[in-house]
Write an enzyme that holds these catalytic residues in place. Sequence first.
Site, PDB file in Angstrom:
ATOM      1  CG  ASP A   1      -3.478 -21.925   2.088  1.00  0.00           C
ATOM      2  OD1 ASP A   1      -4.235 -22.911   2.176  1.00  0.00           O
ATOM      3  OD2 ASP A   1      -2.284 -22.008   1.773  1.00  0.00           O
TER       4      ASP A   1
ATOM      5  CG  HIS B   1      -2.182  -0.803   0.976  1.00  0.00           C
ATOM      6  ND1 HIS B   1      -3.418  -0.244   0.724  1.00  0.00           N
ATOM      7  CD2 HIS B   1      -2.383  -2.138   0.937  1.00  0.00           C
ATOM      8  CE1 HIS B   1      -4.315  -1.193   0.554  1.00  0.00           C
ATOM      9  NE2 HIS B   1      -3.714  -2.359   0.672  1.00  0.00           N
TER      10      HIS B   1
END
EC number: 1.11.1.7
Length: 367
Positions: A284, A71
């Site tokens: 995940d 970011h």
Amino acid sequence: MSSNSKTLFFFLAILYFSSLSAIAENEDPGLLMNYYRDSCPQAEDIIKEQVQLLYKRHKNTAFSWLRNIFHDCFVESCDASLLLDSTRRMLSEKETDRSFGMRNFRYIETIKEALERECPGVVSCSDILVLSARDGIVAVLVYTLSVLQLLRTACFFIHVLFFASFVSSLELVVLFLGGPYIPLKTGRRDGRKSRADILEQHLPDHNESMSVVLERFANIGINAPGVVALLGAHSVGRTHCVKLVHRLYPEVDPALNPAHVEHMLYKCPDAIPDPKAVQYVRNDRGTPMKLDNNYYRNILDNKGLLIVDHQLATDKRTKPFVKKMAKNQDYFFKEFARAITILSENNPLTGTKGEIRKQCNLANKLH
């Protein structure tokens, strides 16, 4: 040669070498390996130590630091503009919609304070941001194992067990390499302004087309395999339900693996989730705390949570690299390291540009 000519020659020589010296003194060396070797020799060790300590206390810090570098460095410059608080005249990047779910900024300040105690006013917040992301990739796990477990698993701890015969259990700190160690240059300086007003022009969104995603990355020098590798960061952490319910309601996206949909609906039962609620799905489920190539196997099996995950596995420009990384973790790590390096060197402030902030959330006061 006459005495006047000699005097003129001598004068010109002094002038020439003086100008060379001035140029050398004012020359911007840019980013360098081990930039703080002389000014703060322990800088990188202090950052690594703090990252490990903070990770032991707050496991999700590693994910936060990895997101920080994306970011901050993606938006024009790797200058820690992301860390600045809002002021009466400036909106913080941290408070924009694109920073939804980002947290743990206060721990960057913890690292900064440790460095200030050792080397006041030397190490920039932008270097801390980059190196904490690098060191966060290498995760530290703490296991509590009983004496019996230790005996079964590691005979070389016998001498430890001998001295610990009067305790029922031992804590064993295990260094677990969650991802590749990446040598990175330092020497960045800190910016003084937020770039909240231009975030949308730079940051690719998870719902945008693969063409837009590839173009945004290409703008900072990252090619298709680099994009695929960086998005492999979705291997760790979690996705808030706010970001994925559009794939579940009012109808389930047919591209999703039906076996995975059941879990997603269980974790995100509301079509309009409360953004303040802790409702999320692990990126995940197999290895949620480990940066590995399991992510690629998941998205090839239509278990990607975000639109960009699905596109990565189906678009002809990226699918070949997804398949290669799914089979070869070393290749994934190599491309990931290369892409992180490019990202970390995106248009940094160096030399006399910018400043070294005293606090990472505030620009220095100008007198």
